[in-house]
Design a protein around this motif. Structure first.
Motif: not given
Length: 314
Positions: A63-92
């Motif tokens: 979950c720590d390498k670029p392209g990963a999406v894990c947990q309470d959505p925790r992303f690692v972007g193609g640039d290697g920078i980690m960030f969260y995107f929570h969005g909304r429940k029951n949405k796309d």
């Protein structure tokens, strides 16, 4: 007065032990002879989900390498920078949108006591070459490790893969391959369309320890089984967009506040889609071709793990 009743409250029947024995992993690439087949324990930070860097012969958290999406959505972007995107429940939401591929994710979750949604990626829908691919976690209350809790479909038809490591399902007419990397949910499956994308995915529940530490307050009604994902793109354009896709653009500059305890990516409205296979998010680039001096704006991408992100070039 009668005898007092002792009431035991079970928070979630799906909980797995908070103390998790580290899984053993190995390098499966025979090119790295001195490392090939050697077993390693997963790091403490990710005892259930890690891989081996065959070159370094060391395990690392997937979950720590670029392209990963894990947990309470925790992303690692193609640039290697980690960030969260929570969005909304029951949405796309649109994760990746390019001319040849469009990936949406369905978020599940529950409202926290502080008023925000805790969310996780329950499923993804991928559009490519006129086809629809679905990969998702089944809704379960009681988590059972040996049970197949992943649902996979191509163009609405179920894909069944034997629960044996190394078994492959493929569709010659679409170029899609699905490989079982280990029995049921113990590791993951790998999905690939040659020249376009590769995805590693597994289904995990919310554990009792995670619920306690993060205050999820999960109950016996739903374990919130969700996906942990790793994306790799073999060819994307310079106009690629989406929550994750935008981070692969050569000119992309991250806007998240890296000094924050939880760097959060905004843009809920522009990444929102009407359903899992919709291409109506504001940033959609699907089926849109752009050229510069008669040359398609496409870049080839290769992995460059180690905090350096993804190497892309014309």
């Amino acid at each position: 007065m009668g005898s007092p009743w002792i009431v035991f409250v079970i928070l979630c029947f799906c909980f797995i032990p908070s103390v998790v024995r580290a899984r053993k992993v190995a390098c499966h690439n025979p090119i790295y002879g001195t490392c090939f087949g050697i077993k390693h324990n997963c790091p403490d930070a990710c005892p259930r989900f890690c891989e081996v860097d065959c070159r370094l012969c060391k395990p690392y958290c997937a979950c720590d390498k670029p392209g990963a999406v894990c947990q309470d959505p925790r992303f690692v972007g193609g640039d290697g920078i980690m960030f969260y995107f929570h969005g909304r429940k029951n949405k796309d939401f649109c994760l990746v949108s390019d001319s040849e591929i469009h990936i949406n994710a369905h978020f599940i979750g529950k409202r926290s006591k502080k008023g925000r949604d805790f969310t996780w990626v329950q499923s993804i829908g991928i559009l490519f070459g006129g086809h629809r691919f679905y990969l998702g976690a089944r809704t379960v209350a009681k988590w059972q490790e040996p049970t197949e809790n992943m649902l996979i479909k191509l163009n609405g038809e179920d894909i069944a893969i034997p629960n044996v490591e190394g078994k492959t399902w493929q569709s010659p007419e679409t170029g899609l391959k699905v490989l079982r990397l280990a029995d049921t949910n113990k590791v993951k499956v790998k999905v690939k369309v040659e020249g376009l994308f590769e995805i590693a995915a597994r289904v995990v529940p919310i554990t009792s320890e995670e619920s306690r530490v993060h205050g999820y307050d999960i109950t016996a009604e739903d374990c919130f089984a969700h996906l942990e994902l790793y994306f790799k793109f073999e060819s994307i354009s310079k106009m690629v967009d989406g929550v994750l896709g935008q981070t692969y653009r050569p000119t992309y500059q991250s806007r998240v506040k890296m000094a924050a305890p939880m760097p959060v990516m905004g843009g809920v409205e522009k990444f929102s889609s009407s359903h899992l296979f919709a291409t109506d998010c504001v940033v959609s680039k699907f089926r849109l071709e752009t050229e510069e001096d008669g040359v398609p704006l496409r870049v080839a991408c290769g992995s460059s793990y180690g905090g350096k992100g993804i190497l892309c070039k014309r």
